[in-house]
Write a protein that holds these residues in place. Sequence first.
Motif, short mmCIF file in Angstrom:
data_model
loop_
_atom_site.label_atom_id
_atom_site.label_comp_id
_atom_site.label_asym_id
_atom_site.label_seq_id
_atom_site.Cartn_x
_atom_site.Cartn_y
_atom_site.Cartn_z
N GLN A 37 -41.98 -55.24 -2.62
CA GLN A 37 -43.17 -54.26 -2.48
C GLN A 37 -42.99 -53.64 -1.29
O GLN A 37 -43.05 -54.58 -0.17
CB GLN A 37 -44.59 -55.13 -2.61
CG GLN A 37 -45.88 -54.11 -2.51
CD GLN A 37 -47.32 -54.94 -2.73
OE1 GLN A 37 -47.01 -55.87 -3.68
NE2 GLN A 37 -47.98 -54.82 -1.97
N LEU A 38 -43.30 -52.44 -1.03
CA LEU A 38 -43.24 -51.70 0.13
C LEU A 38 -44.42 -51.32 0.71
O LEU A 38 -44.78 -51.35 1.94
CB LEU A 38 -42.14 -50.36 0.15
CG LEU A 38 -40.70 -50.77 -0.59
CD1 LEU A 38 -40.16 -49.25 -1.00
CD2 LEU A 38 -40.15 -51.50 0.61
N TYR A 39 -45.40 -50.75 -0.21
CA TYR A 39 -46.75 -50.42 0.12
C TYR A 39 -47.71 -50.77 -0.99
O TYR A 39 -47.38 -50.80 -2.15
CB TYR A 39 -46.68 -48.76 0.34
CG TYR A 39 -45.79 -48.41 1.29
CD1 TYR A 39 -46.18 -48.22 2.74
CD2 TYR A 39 -44.55 -47.68 0.79
CE1 TYR A 39 -45.44 -47.64 3.41
CE2 TYR A 39 -43.65 -47.05 1.77
CZ TYR A 39 -44.12 -47.18 3.07
OH TYR A 39 -43.19 -46.57 3.86
N GLU A 40 -49.07 -50.90 -0.38
CA GLU A 40 -50.25 -50.88 -1.06
C GLU A 40 -51.12 -50.44 -0.36
O GLU A 40 -51.57 -50.79 0.69
CB GLU A 40 -50.37 -52.66 -1.68
CG GLU A 40 -51.49 -52.67 -2.42
CD GLU A 40 -51.81 -54.25 -3.17
OE1 GLU A 40 -52.50 -54.49 -3.90
OE2 GLU A 40 -51.18 -55.14 -2.57
N GLU A 41 -52.06 -49.69 -1.09
CA GLU A 41 -53.12 -49.10 -0.70
C GLU A 41 -54.22 -48.67 -1.46
O GLU A 41 -53.97 -48.23 -2.64
CB GLU A 41 -52.79 -47.84 0.28
CG GLU A 41 -53.88 -47.05 1.25
CD GLU A 41 -53.25 -46.01 2.27
OE1 GLU A 41 -54.06 -45.08 2.67
OE2 GLU A 41 -52.08 -46.09 2.39
N LYS A 42 -55.72 -48.71 -1.01
CA LYS A 42 -56.57 -48.04 -1.80
C LYS A 42 -56.67 -46.48 -1.49
O LYS A 42 -56.78 -46.19 -0.33
CB LYS A 42 -57.89 -48.74 -1.66
CG LYS A 42 -58.29 -50.04 -2.14
CD LYS A 42 -59.22 -50.82 -1.92
CE LYS A 42 -59.25 -52.52 -2.48
NZ LYS A 42 -58.39 -53.33 -1.97
N LEU A 43 -56.81 -45.87 -2.55
CA LEU A 43 -56.65 -43.93 -2.20
C LEU A 43 -57.79 -43.63 -3.27
O LEU A 43 -58.31 -44.15 -4.21
CB LEU A 43 -55.42 -43.76 -2.47
CG LEU A 43 -54.15 -44.31 -1.92
CD1 LEU A 43 -52.68 -43.83 -2.75
CD2 LEU A 43 -54.20 -43.98 -0.40
#
Length: 173
Positions: A37-43
């Motif tokens: 996993q490289l990124y995780e974000e609420k958008l």
Amino acid sequence: MHLFLGENHAMKIFIVFLSALFLFACTHLIDSKEKPQLYEEKLVGEHSVLADCVIHKLQSDGRSFMRVLQFRNQQYLDVDASEIYAFDARYLTNVIPTYSPTNPDAVLIYGNPHPELMPYADRNKSNGSIYAFALMFNKIDSTTVNATLRGEKYLGDIAWKILQNCVASGAKP
């Protein structure tokens, strides 16, 4: 004699250390099915709209190293999610030279930009490690999604920047 026992003990420790190092290196040579996993974000955005925006921008990217990628946009209606897969066509089965992206005279076939609608249970888990990256959008509420990116760092960074541009532009359906 005492000195010889010390050297023998040091040699045994050195052999154990080299063996452990060799085993560690070998375990990391095995290609796992799951990419890191490289990124995780609420958008802010709707999962299908963001996926459409990202896929269109990826397909219109004219850089030569992006030419080898084939994209799939999958929507899982039963869980309100979308997922984009980027496959390196050089590693896909049944790619013949006429269609190979490494052939400068090839007839390129781009994947259908329209999403494939499918239940989450039928999600293709056999993609293994042939994908360059996978970008997953899970709906949190009517205006927010959780975006997770797995895959290779270089191409993943490009996809994440494209996603950020889609969010900043307020991608509309």
